[in-house]
Scaffold this active site. Structure first.
Site, PDB file in Angstrom:
ATOM      1  N   HIS A 127      30.540  16.653  20.562  1.00 33.38           N
ATOM      2  CA  HIS A 127      29.264  18.432  21.319  1.00 33.38           C
ATOM      3  C   HIS A 127      28.435  17.785  21.889  1.00 33.38           C
ATOM      4  CE1 HIS A 127      25.766  21.181  20.347  1.00 33.38           C
ATOM      5  NE2 HIS A 127      26.876  21.711  20.099  1.00 33.38           N
ATOM      6  N   ASP A 184      21.443  28.714  32.028  1.00 33.90           N
ATOM      7  CA  ASP A 184      22.285  28.286  30.418  1.00 33.90           C
ATOM      8  C   ASP A 184      22.973  29.355  29.774  1.00 33.90           C
ATOM      9  OD1 ASP A 184      23.305  26.404  29.465  1.00 33.90           O
ATOM     10  OD2 ASP A 184      20.814  25.191  28.768  1.00 33.90           O
ATOM     11  N   MET A 185      24.280  29.253  29.577  1.00 32.46           N
ATOM     12  CA  MET A 185      24.443  30.338  29.145  1.00 32.46           C
ATOM     13  C   MET A 185      26.127  30.045  28.039  1.00 32.46           C
ATOM     14  SD  MET A 185      25.763  33.127  31.981  1.00 32.46           S
ATOM     15  CE  MET A 185      27.232  33.182  31.826  1.00 32.46           C
ATOM     16  N   ALA A 186      26.273  30.947  27.110  1.00 25.26           N
ATOM     17  CA  ALA A 186      27.119  31.443  26.772  1.00 25.26           C
ATOM     18  C   ALA A 186      28.633  31.440  27.250  1.00 25.26           C
ATOM     19  CB  ALA A 186      27.410  31.060  24.840  1.00 25.26           C
ATOM     20  N   LYS A 234      35.731  39.606  32.209  1.00 22.20           N
ATOM     21  CA  LYS A 234      34.626  38.613  32.839  1.00 22.20           C
ATOM     22  C   LYS A 234      34.503  37.940  32.124  1.00 22.20           C
ATOM     23  CE  LYS A 234      33.111  42.086  36.088  1.00 22.20           C
ATOM     24  NZ  LYS A 234      31.773  43.345  36.514  1.00 22.20           N
ATOM     25  N   GLN A 317      13.093  30.355  33.700  1.00 19.24           N
ATOM     26  CA  GLN A 317      11.675  30.774  33.610  1.00 19.24           C
ATOM     27  C   GLN A 317      10.447  30.842  31.819  1.00 19.24           C
ATOM     28  OE1 GLN A 317      10.106  34.198  35.634  1.00 19.24           O
ATOM     29  NE2 GLN A 317       7.937  33.485  35.142  1.00 19.24           N
TER      30      GLN A 317
END
Length: 357
Positions: A127, A184-186, A234, A317
């Site tokens: 991780h 930045d996303m899961a 998606k 931001q």
């Protein structure tokens, strides 16, 4: 010890510098070299500064458990092999993922300086914390950065009944003259770290986050076994693509075969990542790029906010603004996390820094 026995239900704050020193002290106490401990500490505390507390110091006790049982190596032997002018593979030797990914981002930037772009595939890692940490590092050096990682199965694919892919985060960042643009996303509706944080803090989770083993919605973070994908098919498709790049292409296990972070503590994780850097200067004057992007962001900020929203923000931001606020006021630690860190520090002889209201 500072903050011990306060029993208060409210969060108390600690300075970023003090928290970094604490994390470094804990990690060096279990055999991690100081330079590597500093990388991990910077990654975790950066997440807390930005308000991404699910990927901050809440993970420290878990890393220590794996370091102590040997499923994560404190002193791995990292091996980089350049396969083409802009392509390489890094073997992480089951080391701390933060250290491995940091080294991979270093190689990616070195390749990009020579060839214009650099992509590094990583195998046998663990991780690596907040994906945006490595992207922000590359952006700070003037590159466009990308980071992908596979994780153990938690995402229930669209139309399926059980988890198959991981949350499989993706981060992409661009330099600006201010706060950088960093998506930045899961690929799940929420990152699993939010579930882990709720479990540590002893609080329930919303029932619409995911399902228990029987396929029912649950508010118990300990009972949750699967999360919803973003945007249905998606999100499922994006998770699959990331797993192909990070797992299939690196020779690592994929989907349900990836070792669970929390439930298979006796086995190394064997995770795969992809980190890439693009040299802006090969395509456009970097100052011109930042100016053009600044114009876009100014137009974006001028959009009329929808009902219930005070303004329209670009990716990265809010995190950048929160980091400035927390750098000044301190990082809040909730009671459950404070107790965990204090117990960890007491066992290893490291004092948690002074807490303020």
């Amino acid at each position: 010890m500072s903050g011990q026995g306060d029993g208060a239900g409210a969060a108390r704050r600690v300075s970023a510098e003090g928290l970094r020193a604490f994390v470094c002290g804990v990690l060096t106490a279990v055999g991690v070299p100081p330079a590597d401990a500093a990388i991990v500490a910077d990654c975790l505390v950066s997440a807390n500064l930005m308000g991404v507390d699910s990927h901050g110091v809440v993970r420290l006790a878990h890393y220590v458990r794996r370091l102590e049982n040997g499923t994560v190596k404190a002193r791995p032997t990292l091996a980089f092999e350049r396969r083409a002018p802009a392509l390489g593979i890094l073997d992480g030797d089951d080391g701390l993922g933060h250290v491995v990914a940091w080294r991979a981002s270093t190689h990616a930037m070195e390749l990009a300086r020579e060839a214009g772009s650099g992509t590094v595939l990583v195998r046998r890692s663990s991780h690596f914390g907040m994906a945006g940490f490595y992207v922000r590092r590359m952006v700070a050096e003037g590159f466009i950065g990308l980071a992908l990682t596979a994780t153990d199965a938690l995402l229930i694919p669209h139309g399926a009944r059980r988890p198959f892919f991981g949350t499989n985060p993706v981060a992409i960042g661009f330099p600006t003259d201010g706060i950088p643009v960093v998506l930045d996303m899961a690929t799940t509706s929420i990152p699993y770290g939010k579930v882990a944080l709720a479990h540590t803090e002893g609080r329930p989770i919303p029932a619409d986050w995911g399902f228990d083993a029987a396929g029912h919605p649950t508010t118990d973070p300990a009972a949750l076994v699967g999360l919803h994908p973003i945007a249905g098919p998606k999100g499922s498709g994006l998770a699959m693509v990331i797993d192909i790049l990070c797992s299939v292409l690196t020779g690592m296990a994929w989907g349900p075969h990836i070792v669970s972070m929390y439930h298979e503590m006796e086995r190394p994780r064997g995770l795969g990542h992809v980190l890439a850097a693009l040299d802006l200067g090969r395509l456009m004057d970097p100052a011109l790029f930042r100016a053009r992007l600044g114009e876009m962001l100014a137009e974006f900020a001028a959009l009329e906010p929808a009902e219930g929203h005070a303004r329209v923000c670009y990716p990265g931001q809010p995190e950048g603004e929160r980091a400035a606020e927390r750098a000044e006021r301190g990082i809040p630690l909730d009671p459950g996390l404070r107790r965990e860190l204090q117990a960890l520090g007491e066992r290893l002889g490291v004092v948690l820094p002074t807490l303020t209201a």
